[in-house]
Design an enzyme around this catalytic site. Structure first.
Site, short mmCIF file in Angstrom:
data_model
loop_
_atom_site.label_atom_id
_atom_site.label_comp_id
_atom_site.label_asym_id
_atom_site.label_seq_id
_atom_site.Cartn_x
_atom_site.Cartn_y
_atom_site.Cartn_z
N ASP A 54 0.81 -1.22 0.00
CA ASP A 54 0.00 0.00 0.00
C ASP A 54 0.85 1.28 0.00
O ASP A 54 0.33 2.37 -0.21
CB ASP A 54 -1.02 0.01 1.17
CG ASP A 54 -0.39 -0.24 2.52
OD1 ASP A 54 0.56 -1.04 2.60
OD2 ASP A 54 -0.85 0.36 3.51
N HIS A 252 -3.77 7.25 6.58
CA HIS A 252 -3.69 5.78 6.64
C HIS A 252 -4.78 5.18 7.52
O HIS A 252 -4.49 4.64 8.59
CB HIS A 252 -2.28 5.39 7.13
CG HIS A 252 -1.89 3.96 6.88
ND1 HIS A 252 -2.28 2.95 7.71
CD2 HIS A 252 -1.17 3.37 5.88
CE1 HIS A 252 -1.78 1.80 7.26
NE2 HIS A 252 -1.12 2.04 6.15
#
Ligand code: ZN
Ligand code: ZN
Length: 285
Positions: A54, A252
């Site tokens: 990611d 995040h």
């Protein structure tokens, strides 16, 4: 971690003068640049926190596109130990017609880049794999005019050279930059993602004007957060509070949070000047 309809994976762009520093490069980052109206050629440095997908899946695509553009400079890529090998493997895995001029450097701890305007520092974090947090420190060299006049240095290019940290010669005498200049510390930006709250987080965040910090879960899921090597919004706020941070921006988020209200409130209990990031959010310092 997982892109949602509202949120792309992680990437933060820090623009400073002619320097464009990209912090992490999640999937789809190059398209985000397009939508934000920023040319990819503005990127001069990429700072990778770690090699979980990611945070890096956007890298091959971005490099491929840059190769097809008029990118004349040398793209510097910094990352934790293992970055060189992983970059080589990436070039093996994909077929790149043309490569751009790249410099890949591994960082562990301490200052790894400095010029006359800023320095970049890395610090290891705790996430179960090689990982670093980053700190940008504006560090400008200024002229002490009193000293300059005393030495008889005229205004103009000679002073300019000294300000760039270079020595000059005047009437056959060498003058070193430290004789007439001083370093003035300016803005500090800290970037911390994918870690449990550890001592080095405080080191990176100390006195930051802006702390960009992960908040994967709210404190209701503190056990899960620890198990997966992440921080809660509340812990990010505790960090900001203790480290004397001015502004906290959370990043995040777990895909379980459809919106970020719960996370923001969780942090605001502890630290007032906090906001959850959204795609294309722009902050001027
Ligand atoms: Zn992550
Ligand atoms: Zn991770």
């Amino acid at each position: 971690m997982v892109p949602t309809k509202e949120r792309n994976q992680i990437a933060v762009f820090l623009s400073y003068g002619s320097e464009g520093i990209l912090l992490d490069c999640g999937e789809g980052t190059q398209r985000q640049f397009k939508i934000a109206g920023i040319s990819l050629t503005k990127v001069t440095k990429i700072l990778l926190s770690h090699w979980h997908g990611d945070h890096v899946l956007g890298l091959p695509g971005l490099i491929q596109t840059l190769s097809s553009m008029d990118y004349n400079g040398k793209l510097e890529i910094y990352g934790p130990i293992g970055t060189k090998k992983r970059m080589e493997k990436m070039f093996e895995a994909f077929v790149f017609d043309k490569r751009i001029n790249l410099a890949v450097k591994e960082v562990k701890s301490g200052i790894f880049f400095e010029n006359n305007e800023f320095e970049l520092e890395a610090c290891p974090l705790e996430h179960g794999i090689e990982i670093v947090g980053y700190r940008f420190i504006e560090d400008k060299r200024k002229i002490d005019m009193k000293k300059a006049r005393k030495l008889g240095i005229p205004e103009g290019p000679l002073l300019g050279r000294l300000q760039q940290g270079k020595s000059i010669e005047l009437n056959g005498k060498k003058i070193m930059p430290d004789e007439v200049t001083y370093i003035e510390s300016g803005k500090k930006v800290a970037f911390i993602t994918d870690t449990v709250l550890c001592d080095n987080c405080y080191k990176i965040a100390e006195d930051a004007d802006l702390l960009i910090c992960e908040a994967t879960y709210s404190s209701k899921l503190v056990d899960k957060s620890e198990e997966y090597g992440h921080m809660t919004a509340k812990q990010a706020a505790q960090l900001a509070n203790k480290a004397n941070v001015k502004k906290l921006v959370l990043i995040h988020f777990s895909a379980r949070y459809k919106n970020t209200q719960e996370l923001e409130e969780d942090a605001r209990d502890i630290f007032d000047n906090v906001i959850c990031s959204n795609d294309f959010m722009k902050i001027e310092l």
